[in-house]
Design an enzyme around this catalytic site. Structure first.
Site, PDB file in Angstrom:
ATOM      1  N   TYR A 116      32.698  78.652   8.371  1.00 34.02           N
ATOM      2  CA  TYR A 116      33.796  78.413   7.431  1.00 34.02           C
ATOM      3  C   TYR A 116      33.368  77.470   6.311  1.00 34.02           C
ATOM      4  O   TYR A 116      33.631  77.729   5.135  1.00 34.02           O
ATOM      5  CB  TYR A 116      35.016  77.829   8.160  1.00 34.02           C
ATOM      6  CG  TYR A 116      35.450  78.603   9.375  1.00 34.02           C
ATOM      7  CD1 TYR A 116      35.494  79.990   9.370  1.00 34.02           C
ATOM      8  CD2 TYR A 116      35.818  77.947  10.552  1.00 34.02           C
ATOM      9  CE1 TYR A 116      35.894  80.708  10.487  1.00 34.02           C
ATOM     10  CE2 TYR A 116      36.223  78.647  11.673  1.00 34.02           C
ATOM     11  CZ  TYR A 116      36.245  80.020  11.635  1.00 34.02           C
ATOM     12  OH  TYR A 116      36.632  80.725  12.751  1.00 34.02           O
ATOM     13  N   ARG A 118      48.167  78.458  29.133  1.00 34.88           N
ATOM     14  CA  ARG A 118      48.142  79.805  29.699  1.00 34.88           C
ATOM     15  C   ARG A 118      47.657  79.757  31.140  1.00 34.88           C
ATOM     16  O   ARG A 118      46.848  78.897  31.492  1.00 34.88           O
ATOM     17  CB  ARG A 118      47.218  80.690  28.861  1.00 34.88           C
ATOM     18  CG  ARG A 118      47.798  81.056  27.503  1.00 34.88           C
ATOM     19  CD  ARG A 118      46.757  81.689  26.611  1.00 34.88           C
ATOM     20  NE  ARG A 118      45.840  80.701  26.066  1.00 34.88           N
ATOM     21  CZ  ARG A 118      44.753  80.992  25.364  1.00 34.88           C
ATOM     22  NH1 ARG A 118      44.432  82.254  25.162  1.00 34.88           N
ATOM     23  NH2 ARG A 118      43.985  80.034  24.881  1.00 34.88           N
ATOM     24  N   LYS A 144      52.588  87.122  28.126  1.00 36.06           N
ATOM     25  CA  LYS A 144      52.682  88.576  28.208  1.00 36.06           C
ATOM     26  C   LYS A 144      53.864  89.018  29.068  1.00 36.06           C
ATOM     27  O   LYS A 144      54.183  90.202  29.144  1.00 36.06           O
ATOM     28  CB  LYS A 144      51.378  89.151  28.764  1.00 36.06           C
ATOM     29  CG  LYS A 144      50.178  88.929  27.833  1.00 36.06           C
ATOM     30  CD  LYS A 144      48.907  89.517  28.413  1.00 36.06           C
ATOM     31  CE  LYS A 144      47.732  89.267  27.473  1.00 36.06           C
ATOM     32  NZ  LYS A 144      46.464  89.830  28.014  1.00 36.06           N
ATOM     33  N   GLY A 151      34.474  83.587  13.688  1.00 28.35           N
ATOM     34  CA  GLY A 151      33.698  82.578  12.971  1.00 28.35           C
ATOM     35  C   GLY A 151      33.815  81.250  13.674  1.00 28.35           C
ATOM     36  O   GLY A 151      34.636  81.072  14.583  1.00 28.35           O
ATOM     37  N   HIS A 152      32.993  80.325  13.253  1.00 22.62           N
ATOM     38  CA  HIS A 152      33.052  78.961  13.765  1.00 22.62           C
ATOM     39  C   HIS A 152      32.916  77.986  12.607  1.00 22.62           C
ATOM     40  O   HIS A 152      32.658  78.375  11.461  1.00 22.62           O
ATOM     41  CB  HIS A 152      31.976  78.722  14.825  1.00 22.62           C
ATOM     42  CG  HIS A 152      32.283  79.354  16.151  1.00 22.62           C
ATOM     43  ND1 HIS A 152      33.364  78.979  16.910  1.00 22.62           N
ATOM     44  CD2 HIS A 152      31.661  80.337  16.833  1.00 22.62           C
ATOM     45  CE1 HIS A 152      33.397  79.707  18.019  1.00 22.62           C
ATOM     46  NE2 HIS A 152      32.377  80.550  17.994  1.00 22.62           N
ATOM     47  N   ASP A 153      33.098  76.715  12.944  1.00 19.42           N
ATOM     48  CA  ASP A 153      33.110  75.637  11.961  1.00 19.42           C
ATOM     49  C   ASP A 153      32.036  75.804  10.883  1.00 19.42           C
ATOM     50  O   ASP A 153      32.314  75.756   9.682  1.00 19.42           O
ATOM     51  CB  ASP A 153      32.924  74.322  12.715  1.00 19.42           C
ATOM     52  CG  ASP A 153      33.020  73.095  11.830  1.00 19.42           C
ATOM     53  OD1 ASP A 153      32.035  72.800  11.130  1.00 19.42           O
ATOM     54  OD2 ASP A 153      34.059  72.421  11.840  1.00 19.42           O
ATOM     55  N   ASP A 187      36.460  71.823  11.522  1.00 20.67           N
ATOM     56  CA  ASP A 187      37.558  71.883  12.489  1.00 20.67           C
ATOM     57  C   ASP A 187      38.573  70.761  12.292  1.00 20.67           C
ATOM     58  O   ASP A 187      39.783  70.993  12.350  1.00 20.67           O
ATOM     59  CB  ASP A 187      37.005  71.812  13.917  1.00 20.67           C
ATOM     60  CG  ASP A 187      36.482  73.158  14.402  1.00 20.67           C
ATOM     61  OD1 ASP A 187      36.594  74.142  13.652  1.00 20.67           O
ATOM     62  OD2 ASP A 187      35.942  73.223  15.520  1.00 20.67           O
ATOM     63  N   ARG A 226      43.950  84.427  16.188  1.00 20.72           N
ATOM     64  CA  ARG A 226      43.632  85.231  15.012  1.00 20.72           C
ATOM     65  C   ARG A 226      44.910  85.872  14.477  1.00 20.72           C
ATOM     66  O   ARG A 226      45.876  86.082  15.221  1.00 20.72           O
ATOM     67  CB  ARG A 226      42.627  86.331  15.369  1.00 20.72           C
ATOM     68  CG  ARG A 226      41.247  85.819  15.697  1.00 20.72           C
ATOM     69  CD  ARG A 226      40.233  86.964  15.595  1.00 20.72           C
ATOM     70  NE  ARG A 226      39.105  86.768  16.491  1.00 20.72           N
ATOM     71  CZ  ARG A 226      38.048  87.580  16.535  1.00 20.72           C
ATOM     72  NH1 ARG A 226      37.992  88.647  15.748  1.00 20.72           N
ATOM     73  NH2 ARG A 226      37.054  87.345  17.379  1.00 20.72           N
ATOM     74  N   ASP A 280      53.009  82.561  31.066  1.00 19.05           N
ATOM     75  CA  ASP A 280      52.300  83.800  30.771  1.00 19.05           C
ATOM     76  C   ASP A 280      53.069  84.503  29.652  1.00 19.05           C
ATOM     77  O   ASP A 280      54.123  85.103  29.889  1.00 19.05           O
ATOM     78  CB  ASP A 280      52.239  84.689  32.013  1.00 19.05           C
ATOM     79  CG  ASP A 280      51.500  85.998  31.758  1.00 19.05           C
ATOM     80  OD1 ASP A 280      51.057  86.230  30.611  1.00 19.05           O
ATOM     81  OD2 ASP A 280      51.398  86.806  32.697  1.00 19.05           O
TER      82      ASP A 280
END
Length: 377
Positions: A135, A40, A67, A130-132, A161, A90, A65
């Protein structure tokens, strides 16, 4: 891309993300897939990330890009000729960009659309951050990480991860690509760290005496035992000990001169004795430097190994022989894994700068409708 690697001819589009998605795409590139990562646009570096991360090695870089309608159409041209797509947003983000599975599979019915998330594409947690650690905690994988009464240990992100996330995504992508080759029909791979971390616990569920609830130490017989832990040495270094099988435990005791010590001989699996025996071994190992213990246990089956930093691992004779760690431009990288009979492992591939291949890829797409071939082919 060299044509003698297992995934030569496989084409993957990766939409830039962080963590397990890029790692999965790197692993596919390591094994010979032609991976184009769509970076990006950004105005400066991202805090905590290298400008050229190792996970971008072996990939071509295209900046788009998403978008922008015109640049989104460029991505769809790539997708039309790809075997797989990897994204790590997400749930719902790719749909809002006009790049959800329905649109992409309409463009390419054989596409394997890989989705990497923490919680999965559905369920009450699906859209939560959330993070590793979160989870694996919710999945039951953190439960057995500490002796009874101690707080669960924060493990490296390798557990969630990479173990529960990236590796399961790779398995899903390859399974989908094989199926598409057989049926002509693509699929969507819903790879959730939560699911993968839970799935890995089936090994513990197979161990006699493991429990599904109750004291966490009982859920993992390898936590808390004096024969399954690390010990500090006189110089501040550490050694790892994990002599589970009685024959290895006997050799371990013999090397330490404890073969006749009744406390150790008779109580290998007595959990009540583990704290006391751990304290005794802590005193034993603290009396000598790590190099002493390395020499003492060298060549034995006592299941003792030094705890090495990556730099120390690079210099170890095992790495000298196997060339698992490489030094590239002053930094370390681990080589591709696994290995294949008859193929000499290649050194780590180059890490391209962001957007380095944009002009060439865009020019190729404007000239014809096919996949822009790598100049290495």
């Amino acid at each position: 891309m060299p044509t003698n690697r297992p995934l030569a001819g496989i084409r993957i589009v990766e939409v830039e993300g962080i963590g397990p998605g890029p790692f999965a795409a790197m692993m596919l590139a390591d094994l010979g897939a032609d991976v184009i990562v769509v970076h990006r646009p950004r105005s400066g570096p991202v805090v905590g990330l290298k400008e050229r991360p190792v996970t971008d090695r072996g990939k071509r870089s295209l900046v788009l890009d998403l978008k922008s309608d015109a640049e989104r159409d460029v991505l769809l041209k790539l997708i039309a000729h790809a075997n797989g797509l990897i994204e790590g947003f997400r749930p719902g983000v790719m749909e809002r960009l006009g790049l959800g599975p329905d649109i992409c599979l309409a463009v390419n019915p054989r596409l394997v659309y890989g989705r990497m998330t923490g919680w999965g594409q559905d369920g009450p947690m699906a859209e939560r951050a959330g993070h590793d650690l979160n989870y694996i905690a919710m999945a039951g994988a953190l439960w057995s990480s500490a002796p009874e009464g101690d707080r669960p240990t924060v493990p490296p992100t390798l557990v969630g991860d990479i173990g529960g996330g990236a590796l399961y995504l790779v398995v899903g992508m390859l399974s989908g690509i094989i199926a598409a080759g057989r049926t002509g029909q693509g699929t969507v791979v819903d790879a959730a760290i939560y699911d993968g971390a839970a799935h890995m616990q089936n090994l513990l569920m197979s161990i006699a005496g493991g429990v599904e609830d109750g004291p966490s130490a009982q859920a993992n017989p390898l936590v808390g035992a004096h024969w399954s832990r690390t010990y500090r040495c006189a110089d501040g270094g550490f050694v790892s000990v994990q002599c589970l099988e009685p024959k290895f435990y006997t050799e371990f005791l013999g090397k330490l001169g404890l073969a006749e010590d009744a406390d150790f001989v008779n109580h290998q699996f007595d959990q009540a004795a583990w704290p006391h025996l751990s304290d005794r071994l802590a005193q034993v190992f603290a009396a000598q430097k790590r190099s002493y213990w390395e020499q003492l246990f060298h060549g034995s089956d006592a299941c003792v190994a030094p705890v090495l930093s990556p730099r120390e691992a690079f210099s170890h004779p095992q790495n000298v022989a196997r060339q698992t760690w490489h030094e590239v431009d002053g930094s370390l990288q681990a080589a591709a894994a696994p290995r294949f009979d008859g193929h000499t492992p290649a050194p780590p591939a180059d890490i391209r700068a962001r957007g380095q291949d944009s002009d060439a890829i865009l020019a190729a797409l404007s000239d014809h409708s096919g996949w822009p071939e790598s100049p290495e082919n």
